[in-house]
Design an enzyme around this catalytic site. Structure first.
Site, PDB file in Angstrom:
ATOM      1  N   VAL A  21      26.901  19.846  -2.087  1.00 38.47           N
ATOM      2  CA  VAL A  21      27.636  19.742  -3.366  1.00 38.47           C
ATOM      3  C   VAL A  21      28.129  21.127  -3.779  1.00 38.47           C
ATOM      4  O   VAL A  21      29.312  21.303  -4.130  1.00 38.47           O
ATOM      5  CB  VAL A  21      26.729  19.119  -4.463  1.00 38.47           C
ATOM      6  CG1 VAL A  21      27.336  19.311  -5.856  1.00 38.47           C
ATOM      7  CG2 VAL A  21      26.511  17.637  -4.186  1.00 38.47           C
ATOM      8  N   ASP A 125      11.844   5.224  -0.390  1.00 38.67           N
ATOM      9  CA  ASP A 125      11.552   3.780  -0.394  1.00 38.67           C
ATOM     10  C   ASP A 125      12.655   2.952   0.267  1.00 38.67           C
ATOM     11  O   ASP A 125      12.425   1.812   0.653  1.00 38.67           O
ATOM     12  CB  ASP A 125      11.355   3.283  -1.840  1.00 38.67           C
ATOM     13  CG  ASP A 125      10.244   4.028  -2.558  1.00 38.67           C
ATOM     14  OD1 ASP A 125       9.358   4.574  -1.870  1.00 38.67           O
ATOM     15  OD2 ASP A 125      10.263   4.070  -3.806  1.00 38.67           O
ATOM     16  N   ARG A 169       6.671   1.951  -2.802  1.00 39.48           N
ATOM     17  CA  ARG A 169       6.638   1.274  -4.117  1.00 39.48           C
ATOM     18  C   ARG A 169       6.584  -0.237  -3.908  1.00 39.48           C
ATOM     19  O   ARG A 169       5.654  -0.710  -3.272  1.00 39.48           O
ATOM     20  CB  ARG A 169       7.848   1.681  -4.964  1.00 39.48           C
ATOM     21  CG  ARG A 169       7.616   1.480  -6.456  1.00 39.48           C
ATOM     22  CD  ARG A 169       8.807   1.966  -7.244  1.00 39.48           C
ATOM     23  NE  ARG A 169       8.895   3.407  -7.319  1.00 39.48           N
ATOM     24  CZ  ARG A 169       8.211   4.150  -8.185  1.00 39.48           C
ATOM     25  NH1 ARG A 169       7.419   3.582  -9.051  1.00 39.48           N
ATOM     26  NH2 ARG A 169       8.340   5.455  -8.199  1.00 39.48           N
ATOM     27  N   GLU A 185      -0.742  -3.510  15.200  1.00 42.57           N
ATOM     28  CA  GLU A 185      -1.139  -4.899  15.464  1.00 42.57           C
ATOM     29  C   GLU A 185      -0.616  -5.836  14.378  1.00 42.57           C
ATOM     30  O   GLU A 185      -0.308  -6.998  14.639  1.00 42.57           O
ATOM     31  CB  GLU A 185      -2.676  -5.015  15.507  1.00 42.57           C
ATOM     32  CG  GLU A 185      -3.289  -4.827  16.878  1.00 42.57           C
ATOM     33  CD  GLU A 185      -2.942  -3.500  17.494  1.00 42.57           C
ATOM     34  OE1 GLU A 185      -3.083  -2.480  16.800  1.00 42.57           O
ATOM     35  OE2 GLU A 185      -2.508  -3.474  18.659  1.00 42.57           O
TER      36      GLU A 185
END
Ligand code: F6P
Length: 321
Positions: A21, A125, A169, A185
């Site tokens: 930016v 997340d 979350r 597993e």
């Protein structure tokens, strides 16, 4: 003058976005103001002038050079008005918000109050709509998988099973990716009901097949997180074959060096945020879909979350045979 803040949980790659930016804006003749500590800092009003050189050497660092925070005050109208007044007083004409769901909801609120805002999708997340992948999740997956690889060897040495709790979350994306890449597993995620007796049977069968150790990846948001699943096994007198251990990876997944993929993603999203702002767009989230940069109205994504591809659950289970 473009202001930028990083908000919510930090994510590896945020620094690459800040750098992009700053450099893209300056290249186009615009100054950049860095807002320390997310929305809390926006309300305090002590902004920093970021020049080309102030972002030297930050790309390979985790976290965010600007700091981050979760702010309760910013959720109030008075808090937002204070933030807007500070932005105007500092001479800012637009704001880039690097963050996840809550942060983009805040960005949308500012835009609704008439201030030009562009969001950059960033959270480990990966639960944001408007992008296939968020900044930071690649690093978090790789950290979780490295931990699982290490646990596999000690699990095998001691004939143990590990319940490995990962972040995310209320989203099971990180858990699914880590389970497949780590050869677990079983996996428990919030989006699909977990049957502890099935996980028990899966582990017992793995033991009977001669697997020396077992790994179950558990999303922190699942009904049976690591603690709850261990408690269920104990109360049930579960016959796993293995001795059981639990480990919560926690904030380790957010720390340290960003992967190359997150550095590239942060660079692309940062440069694109400036490009769309200068083009006159506002109130959009910059993300990536099918490999291409894209924008989505903040109003379409604010307050909503994305469900991961649940076919990955079947794949994880099928390959664990
Ligand atoms: O949203 C990112 C995240 O790391 C989640 O995975 C986790 O539930 C939460 O933030 C932890 O928040 P905090 O850093 O405030 O404890």
């Amino acid at each position: 003058m473009i202001a930028i803040l990083t908000s919510g949980g930090d994510a590896p790659g945020m620094n690459a976005a800040i750098r992009a930016v700053v450099r893209s804006a300056q290249d186009a003749g615009h100054h950049v103001l860095g807002v320390p500590n997310g929305y809390a800092g926006l309300m305090e009003g002590n902004y920093l002038h970021l020049g080309q050189r102030s972002v030297d050497g930050i790309m390979y660092r985790g976290g965010t050079m600007l700091g981050s925070a979760r702010s309760v005050e910013f959720k109030t109208k008075a808090g937002r008005q204070k933030a807007l007044a500070n932005l105007h007083a500092a001479g800012a004409t637009a704001l880039v918000v690097v963050g996840g769901n809550g942060s983009q909801t805040g960005a949308y609120a500012l835009e609704q109050m008439g201030f030009p805002v562009v969001g950059i999708a960033s959270t480990i997340d990966n639960d944001l709509l408007g992008t296939d992948v968020t900044l930071g999740v690649d690093t978090a997956i790789n950290i979780a998988v490295e931990a699982i690889d290490r646990l596999q060897t000690t699990a095998g040495s001691h004939r143990r099973a590990f319940l490995v709790e990962v972040m995310g979350r209320d989203c099971g994306y990180l858990a699914l990716q880590a389970a497949i890449a780590g050869g677990a597993e079983a996996v428990a995620i919030p989006e699909v009901e977990t049957h502890p007796e099935r996980i028990e049977a899966t582990l017992r069968q793995a033991h009977e097949r001669g697997r020396r150790g077992g790994i179950v990846v558990v999303a922190e948001g699942a009904k049976y997180n690591a603690e709850a699943l261990a408690a269920w096994f104990k109360a049930d007198g579960a016959q796993l074959g293995y001795e059981l251990r639990t480990i919560t990876l926690g904030h380790v997944q957010r720390g340290g060096t960003p992967t190359a993929a997150d550095r590239v993603l942060g660079s692309r999203l940062g440069a694109e945020a400036v490009r769309v702002l200068l083009e006159g767009q506002s109130g959009v989230l910059v993300g990536i879909q099918s490999g291409s940069l894209c924008t989505t109205p903040l109003g379409d994504i604010a307050g909503k979350t994305k469900t991961p591809d649940l076919s990955l659950l079947a794949l994880a289970e099928a390959l664990a045979l």
